[in-house]
Design an enzyme around this catalytic site. Structure first.
Site, PDB file in Angstrom:
ATOM      1  N   ARG A 142     -10.041 -14.677  12.072  1.00 60.15           N
ATOM      2  CA  ARG A 142     -10.583 -13.413  12.604  1.00 60.15           C
ATOM      3  C   ARG A 142     -10.103 -13.191  14.036  1.00 60.15           C
ATOM      4  O   ARG A 142      -8.909 -13.100  14.246  1.00 60.15           O
ATOM      5  CB  ARG A 142     -12.116 -13.396  12.512  1.00 60.15           C
ATOM      6  CG  ARG A 142     -12.685 -11.982  12.529  1.00 60.15           C
ATOM      7  CD  ARG A 142     -14.188 -12.012  12.453  1.00 60.15           C
ATOM      8  NE  ARG A 142     -14.671 -12.404  11.143  1.00 60.15           N
ATOM      9  CZ  ARG A 142     -14.871 -11.558  10.130  1.00 60.15           C
ATOM     10  NH1 ARG A 142     -14.653 -10.290  10.292  1.00 60.15           N
ATOM     11  NH2 ARG A 142     -15.314 -11.976   8.969  1.00 60.15           N
TER      12      ARG A 142
ATOM     13  N   ASP B 150     -13.751 -20.006  10.463  1.00 60.19           N
ATOM     14  CA  ASP B 150     -13.132 -19.584  11.720  1.00 60.19           C
ATOM     15  C   ASP B 150     -13.444 -20.488  12.911  1.00 60.19           C
ATOM     16  O   ASP B 150     -12.742 -20.435  13.923  1.00 60.19           O
ATOM     17  CB  ASP B 150     -13.563 -18.147  12.066  1.00 60.19           C
ATOM     18  CG  ASP B 150     -13.195 -17.153  10.986  1.00 60.19           C
ATOM     19  OD1 ASP B 150     -12.233 -17.430  10.238  1.00 60.19           O
ATOM     20  OD2 ASP B 150     -13.867 -16.106  10.874  1.00 60.19           O
TER      21      ASP B 150
ATOM     22  N   ARG C 114     -21.139  -9.318   2.062  1.00 54.71           N
ATOM     23  CA  ARG C 114     -21.279  -8.694   3.386  1.00 54.71           C
ATOM     24  C   ARG C 114     -22.134  -7.454   3.143  1.00 54.71           C
ATOM     25  O   ARG C 114     -21.672  -6.491   2.536  1.00 54.71           O
ATOM     26  CB  ARG C 114     -19.910  -8.321   3.957  1.00 54.71           C
ATOM     27  CG  ARG C 114     -18.970  -9.525   4.150  1.00 54.71           C
ATOM     28  CD  ARG C 114     -17.774  -9.139   4.991  1.00 54.71           C
ATOM     29  NE  ARG C 114     -16.709 -10.133   4.915  1.00 54.71           N
ATOM     30  CZ  ARG C 114     -16.663 -11.259   5.637  1.00 54.71           C
ATOM     31  NH1 ARG C 114     -17.640 -11.545   6.466  1.00 54.71           N
ATOM     32  NH2 ARG C 114     -15.645 -12.101   5.529  1.00 54.71           N
TER      33      ARG C 114
ATOM     34  N   ASP D 133     -15.625 -20.101  15.097  1.00 56.86           N
ATOM     35  CA  ASP D 133     -15.717 -19.224  16.268  1.00 56.86           C
ATOM     36  C   ASP D 133     -17.142 -19.060  16.790  1.00 56.86           C
ATOM     37  O   ASP D 133     -17.435 -18.080  17.472  1.00 56.86           O
ATOM     38  CB  ASP D 133     -15.126 -17.841  15.924  1.00 56.86           C
ATOM     39  CG  ASP D 133     -15.837 -17.193  14.745  1.00 56.86           C
ATOM     40  OD1 ASP D 133     -16.635 -17.858  14.069  1.00 56.86           O
ATOM     41  OD2 ASP D 133     -15.596 -15.997  14.494  1.00 56.86           O
TER      42      ASP D 133
ATOM     43  N   GLY E 104     -18.321 -14.420   4.774  1.00 55.00           N
ATOM     44  CA  GLY E 104     -17.228 -15.114   4.074  1.00 55.00           C
ATOM     45  C   GLY E 104     -17.650 -16.513   3.646  1.00 55.00           C
ATOM     46  O   GLY E 104     -18.252 -17.248   4.424  1.00 55.00           O
TER      47      GLY E 104
ATOM     48  N   THR F  86     -18.556 -21.023   8.493  1.00 54.41           N
ATOM     49  CA  THR F  86     -17.400 -20.112   8.512  1.00 54.41           C
ATOM     50  C   THR F  86     -16.158 -20.935   8.784  1.00 54.41           C
ATOM     51  O   THR F  86     -16.197 -21.871   9.588  1.00 54.41           O
ATOM     52  CB  THR F  86     -17.535 -19.015   9.588  1.00 54.41           C
ATOM     53  OG1 THR F  86     -16.243 -18.410   9.795  1.00 54.41           O
ATOM     54  CG2 THR F  86     -18.005 -19.545  10.932  1.00 54.41           C
TER      55      THR F  86
ATOM     56  N   ASP G 153     -21.628 -15.256  12.691  1.00 55.98           N
ATOM     57  CA  ASP G 153     -22.457 -14.513  13.649  1.00 55.98           C
ATOM     58  C   ASP G 153     -22.986 -13.193  13.081  1.00 55.98           C
ATOM     59  O   ASP G 153     -24.096 -12.773  13.433  1.00 55.98           O
ATOM     60  CB  ASP G 153     -21.731 -14.310  14.987  1.00 55.98           C
ATOM     61  CG  ASP G 153     -20.443 -13.517  14.861  1.00 55.98           C
ATOM     62  OD1 ASP G 153     -19.977 -13.318  13.725  1.00 55.98           O
ATOM     63  OD2 ASP G 153     -19.905 -13.107  15.896  1.00 55.98           O
TER      64      ASP G 153
HETATM   65  O1  F6P Z   1     -14.678 -15.117   8.556  1.00 55.33           O
HETATM   66  C1  F6P Z   1     -13.916 -15.723   7.556  1.00 55.33           C
HETATM   67  C2  F6P Z   1     -12.720 -14.872   7.219  1.00 55.33           C
HETATM   68  O2  F6P Z   1     -11.994 -15.518   6.202  1.00 55.33           O
HETATM   69  C3  F6P Z   1     -11.814 -14.533   8.401  1.00 55.33           C
HETATM   70  O3  F6P Z   1     -10.957 -15.601   8.753  1.00 55.33           O
HETATM   71  C4  F6P Z   1     -11.115 -13.311   7.899  1.00 55.33           C
HETATM   72  O4  F6P Z   1     -10.689 -12.509   8.975  1.00 55.33           O
HETATM   73  C5  F6P Z   1     -12.172 -12.626   7.083  1.00 55.33           C
HETATM   74  O5  F6P Z   1     -13.139 -13.614   6.746  1.00 55.33           O
HETATM   75  C6  F6P Z   1     -11.691 -11.969   5.825  1.00 55.33           C
HETATM   76  O6  F6P Z   1     -12.773 -11.285   5.259  1.00 55.33           O
HETATM   77  P1  F6P Z   1     -12.780 -10.719   3.781  1.00 55.33           P
HETATM   78  O7  F6P Z   1     -12.928 -11.878   2.840  1.00 55.33           O
HETATM   79  O8  F6P Z   1     -13.969  -9.825   3.742  1.00 55.33           O
HETATM   80  O9  F6P Z   1     -11.489 -10.017   3.563  1.00 55.33           O
END
Ligand code: F6P
Length: 343
Positions: A194, A150, A94, A152, A33, A148, A125
């Site tokens: 997340r 998050d 991803r 985290d 992300g 990120t 991670d």
């Molecule tokens: O890791 C960043 C994040 O925005 C999280 O907060 C969220 O759960 C996820 O990515 C959403 O992923 P995507 O953009 O693939 O829907």
């Protein structure tokens, strides 16, 4: 493992960093992300490396682009005017292909073809897993930079993008409070993160929320009914409840419990990807600049398979595997504080 680069004397002379690893070319990519401040980190990598006489290759579309060989030389002018921009100029993805040994072998070959001495991966991670395997299977030095929203990742107080995401969510909470108070409604607001509640906790305290639900505390959702009834009894007009997306049932589950238990009009607002966009705030730009610089120095020093982090204003190096094997806890004091201040 904590380490601090020697503080150079305050001087206008350019600082030359020792290069025992003999690094002449590094690659950089963003993965997973996107997060505000990734561009500031790319810029820092490019400009630090260039000032050390090292060439930089930018990889487009993260590990997906690496296995396809989407590489381009980046000079200091290529990153001009990017420090204030959200998203990532290198694009991100991803990658599923990278999860296979064949995909990683192709990517490693592209790096070898370009005589790349080390790869800097800006991401979370999942991205660090990918970097770790590249190092394990192909011996290519890798450095992780925590990027990120998050926050985290174990081993760094903050991740690039977190501060901006909190500001963006907070701005939305303030606006929702205006309309909530006017209608004497309850607003249940879901923020990203997340599996972690860092964003939710900061936003709850800074936004003056009545209650916050985070995945780190498995308290029963039904407690929200008493919270809402008590705030009505205290004469509060409208309530703000913050829910981390990782809390079971999310914001909708909390709102359903409120309506069932109180009959009060409740609205749900899921902030979603808006939290990933926007111009990075200064704290993210500074963190990204510092970590991007440290990542280049780390490769020059011969480090690999580590994430550069910042703890207590000090640059640290954490084994990449720690970032997914160890869990970073939320700030428990802040959790208590959120409750104390919601009377
Ligand atoms: O890791 C960043 C994040 O925005 C999280 O907060 C969220 O759960 C996820 O990515 C959403 O992923 P995507 O953009 O693939 O829907």
């Amino acid at each position: 493992m904590t380490d601090q680069h020697p503080t150079p004397a305050l001087t206008a002379e350019p600082h030359r960093h020792p290069n025992p690893a003999g690094v002449r070319r590094v690659a950089v990519l963003t993965s997973g992300g996107d997060a505000p401040g990734m561009n500031a980190a790319i810029r820092a990598v490019v400009r630090t490396a260039t000032s050390e006489g090292i060439e930089v290759v930018g990889v487009r579309r993260g590990f997906s682009g690496l296995h396809r060989g989407e590489l381009q030389i980046l000079g200091p002018r290529d990153v001009a005017n990017t420090i204030q921009r959200g998203g990532t100029i290198l694009l991100t993805a991803r990658s599923h292909t990278w999860r296979t040994p064949e995909g990683r072998a192709r990517g490693a070959q592209h790096l070898r073809d370009r005589q790349v001495d080390g790869l800097i991966v800006i991401g979370g991670d999942g991205s660090f897993h990918g970097a770790h395997y590249l190092q394990q299977e192909h011996g290519i030095p890798v450095i992780g930079v925590p990027g990120t929203i998050d926050n985290d990742l174990y081993g760094t107080d903050h991740t690039i993008g977190y501060f901006t995401a909190v500001e963006t969510a907070l701005d939305a909470v303030d606006k929702l409070r205006d309309t909530g108070a006017s209608h004497e409604r309850i607003f249940v607001i879901e923020v990203m993160g997340r599996h972690a509640g860092h964003i939710a906790l900061d936003v709850a305290v800074a936004g003056g929320a009545e209650e916050v639900f985070i995945p780190e505390d498995a308290k029963d959702v039904s407690c929200v009914v008493d919270v809402v009834k008590e705030s009505v009894a205290k004469g509060k007009t409208g309530s703000i409840i913050i829910v981390a997306e990782g809390y079971p049932g999310g914001a909708q589950g909390v709102a359903d419990a409120i309506e069932a238990g109180t009959g009060m009009e409740t609205r749900v607002s899921i902030l979603g990807h808006i939290q990933r966009g926007g111009s990075p705030v200064s704290s993210d730009r500074v963190l990204a600049s510092r970590l991007g610089e440290a990542a280049v120095y780390a490769l020059m020093e011969g480090r690999s398979d580590v994430m550069v982090g910042r703890q207590n204003h000090t640059i640290t190096f954490i084994p990449l595997s720690d970032t997914w094997e160890k869990r970073k806890d939320v700030n428990r004091d802040l959790y208590r504080c959120a409750k104390t201040l919601s009377i």
